[in-house]
Design an enzyme around this catalytic site. Structure first.
Site, PDB file in Angstrom:
ATOM      1  N   CYS A  79       0.833  -1.213   0.000  1.00  0.00           N
ATOM      2  CA  CYS A  79       0.000   0.000   0.000  1.00  0.00           C
ATOM      3  C   CYS A  79       0.869   1.265   0.000  1.00  0.00           C
ATOM      4  O   CYS A  79       1.836   1.360   0.756  1.00  0.00           O
ATOM      5  CB  CYS A  79      -0.914  -0.013   1.225  1.00  0.00           C
ATOM      6  N   CYS A 106       0.460   4.670   6.937  1.00  0.00           N
ATOM      7  CA  CYS A 106      -0.186   4.520   8.257  1.00  0.00           C
ATOM      8  C   CYS A 106       0.766   3.779   9.202  1.00  0.00           C
ATOM      9  O   CYS A 106       1.160   2.628   8.921  1.00  0.00           O
ATOM     10  CB  CYS A 106      -1.488   3.762   8.116  1.00  0.00           C
ATOM     11  N   CYS A 125       0.286  -0.053  10.293  1.00  0.00           N
ATOM     12  CA  CYS A 125      -0.229  -1.062   9.359  1.00  0.00           C
ATOM     13  C   CYS A 125       0.838  -1.977   8.773  1.00  0.00           C
ATOM     14  O   CYS A 125       1.866  -1.524   8.259  1.00  0.00           O
ATOM     15  CB  CYS A 125      -0.993  -0.366   8.243  1.00  0.00           C
ATOM     16  N   CYS A 143     -17.053  -8.440   5.041  1.00  0.00           N
ATOM     17  CA  CYS A 143     -16.295  -7.198   4.845  1.00  0.00           C
ATOM     18  C   CYS A 143     -15.043  -7.488   4.025  1.00  0.00           C
ATOM     19  O   CYS A 143     -14.233  -8.329   4.419  1.00  0.00           O
ATOM     20  CB  CYS A 143     -15.852  -6.638   6.189  1.00  0.00           C
ATOM     21  N   CYS A 179     -19.830  -5.260   3.009  1.00  0.00           N
ATOM     22  CA  CYS A 179     -19.080  -4.088   3.446  1.00  0.00           C
ATOM     23  C   CYS A 179     -17.751  -4.097   2.702  1.00  0.00           C
ATOM     24  O   CYS A 179     -17.196  -5.168   2.447  1.00  0.00           O
ATOM     25  CB  CYS A 179     -18.827  -4.156   4.953  1.00  0.00           C
ATOM     26  N   CYS A 201     -19.469   2.619   8.274  1.00  0.00           N
ATOM     27  CA  CYS A 201     -18.765   1.892   9.329  1.00  0.00           C
ATOM     28  C   CYS A 201     -17.497   2.702   9.585  1.00  0.00           C
ATOM     29  O   CYS A 201     -16.639   2.805   8.701  1.00  0.00           O
ATOM     30  CB  CYS A 201     -18.422   0.489   8.852  1.00  0.00           C
ATOM     31  N   ARG A 222     -18.282  -2.280  17.478  1.00  0.00           N
ATOM     32  CA  ARG A 222     -17.572  -3.546  17.213  1.00  0.00           C
ATOM     33  C   ARG A 222     -16.257  -3.622  17.958  1.00  0.00           C
ATOM     34  O   ARG A 222     -15.392  -2.750  17.835  1.00  0.00           O
ATOM     35  CB  ARG A 222     -17.338  -3.739  15.711  1.00  0.00           C
TER      36      ARG A 222
END
Ligand code: SAM
Ligand code: DTB
Ligand code: SF4
Length: 334
Positions: free
Chosen positions: A69, A73, A76, A113, A144, A204, A276
């Site tokens: 990616c 972040c 991550c 998801c 999702c 979400c 959640r």
């Protein structure tokens, strides 16, 4: 209607029937800092008014495109900026996604998801993504996706394909965001969330705790969420899974009691949202998870893996639910 806690408590929560209250930091701080028993009692009272109290919704995650990616972040495993040892993969084939979703459906998941390690979807990926949504929906599960930033047109196409929810977390407070991610801004996150709402998808949106943030950052994150034009229907609260090679690999873990307080505050400020208990359950004791359910968490991710990291797995969760008298939420339940 006002919830009277007891004569000693000075926090009464104004809940006007049908209308959700708006929050400021001071009120949220006062609730967060209540004596633990009062806080949990209030959260559980609100939980019971809004949900089937002994039911927890089960979602299942699948990484449809892993690693490599371009975003940075700091938490991550999938960022190309860090050496985490993760092997990047191409976008998964549609048929394989549907086969995986079928397994999850038989294991009791009501929502599927699908996550991709993208800054945002590229035009060339949209056809496959649409086919995944249509295929999973045809199995009778809620769908999702979490694909990074969306422009308005992309949000419209996902909605038209039948996508029920879009996951896009604000992750922390506006103040702390820049300490964790530099390749995009908090405002970028809100912009995508705006597109998702505008096209009529459910939102979400939650965050991560245990990233070295202050208590005030956790509170501000929840205030931002609760004050969105409409609060998110689903609020994932992730406990950081420290990943070797990332800047947050050595972050100080959050005190479990503070984690439970975060869940309780989310339940109180967003009484009608699913809260959640997301990443990080592998590192939690059964007792800590039980407290989170008591504090109003009513959704989890099930299955052996999240996107790339471990999750407790079906056997452990079945046993935990049995010990707590918790039942999985049925398909179509509110
Ligand atoms: N790339 C998309 C994005 O960032 O929106 C979707 C996938 S991303 C992995 C989804 C969410 O997973 C993040 O926003 C973050 O809240 C959570 N997450 C990622 N890594 C995590 C970790 N190590 N521990 C806890 N939560 C994590
Ligand atoms: C969310 O808030 N948590 C999920 C989901 N949304 C996409 C992801 C958790 C990821 C945990 C780390 C990993 O598996 O790599
Ligand atoms: Fe990419 Fe999402 Fe991971 Fe950030 S959280 S590096 S955007 S996959």
């Amino acid at each position: 209607m006002t919830i009277e806690l007891n004569a000693d408590s000075d926090v009464n929560l104004p809940l006007i029937d049908g209308a959700l209250p708006r929050w400021n930091r001071k009120e949220a701080e006062a609730i967060h800092g209540m004596p633990f028993n009062d806080l949990l009692f209030l959260a559980q009272t609100i939980h019971r008014q809004n949900f089937d109290r002994n039911r927890v919704q089960l979602s299942h995650l699948l990484s449809i495109k892993t690693g490599g990616c371009p975003e940075d972040c700091g938490y991550c495993s999938q960022s190309a900026h860090y050496e985490t040892g993760l092997k990047a993969s191409k976008l998964m084939e549609v048929q394989r996604v549907i086969a995986e979703a079928t397994k999850a459906r038989y294991a009791g998941a009501t929502r599927y998801c699908m996550g991709a390690a993208w800054r945002g979807p590229k035009e060339r990926d949209m056809g496959a993504v649409v086919a995944m949504i249509e295929g999973v929906k045809a199995l009778g599960m809620e769908t999702c996706m979490t694909l990074g930033m969306l422009d308005f047109g992309q949000a419209q196409r996902l909605k038209a394909a039948g996508l029920d929810y879009y996951n896009h977390n604000i992750d922390t407070s506006e103040r702390y965001y820049g300490e964790v991610v530099s390749t995009r801004s908090f405002a970028n996150r809100l912009e995508t969330l705006g597109h998702v709402r505008e096209v009529g998808m459910k939102v979400c949106c939650g965050g991560i705790v245990g990233m070295g943030e202050e208590k005030a950052d956790r509170i501000d994150m929840l205030v931002t969420l609760a004050n969105l034009p409409e609060p998110p229907e689903s609020v994932p609260i992730n406990m950081l899974i420290p990943i070797k090679g990332t800047p947050l690999a050595e972050a100080e873990p959050i005190d479990p009691i503070d984690f439970v307080r975060t869940i309780a505050l989310a339940r109180i400020m967003m009484p009608k949202s699913y809260v959640r208990l997301s990443a990080g359950r592998t590192a939690m004791s059964d007792e800590m998870q039980a407290l989170c359910f008591f504090a109003g968490a009513n959704s989890i991710f099930v299955g052996d893996t999240l996107l790339t990291a471990d999750n407790p797995g079906e056997d452990k969760d079945t046993l935990l639910f049995r010990r707590l008298g918790i039942e999985p939420m049925q398909r179509g339940a509110k």
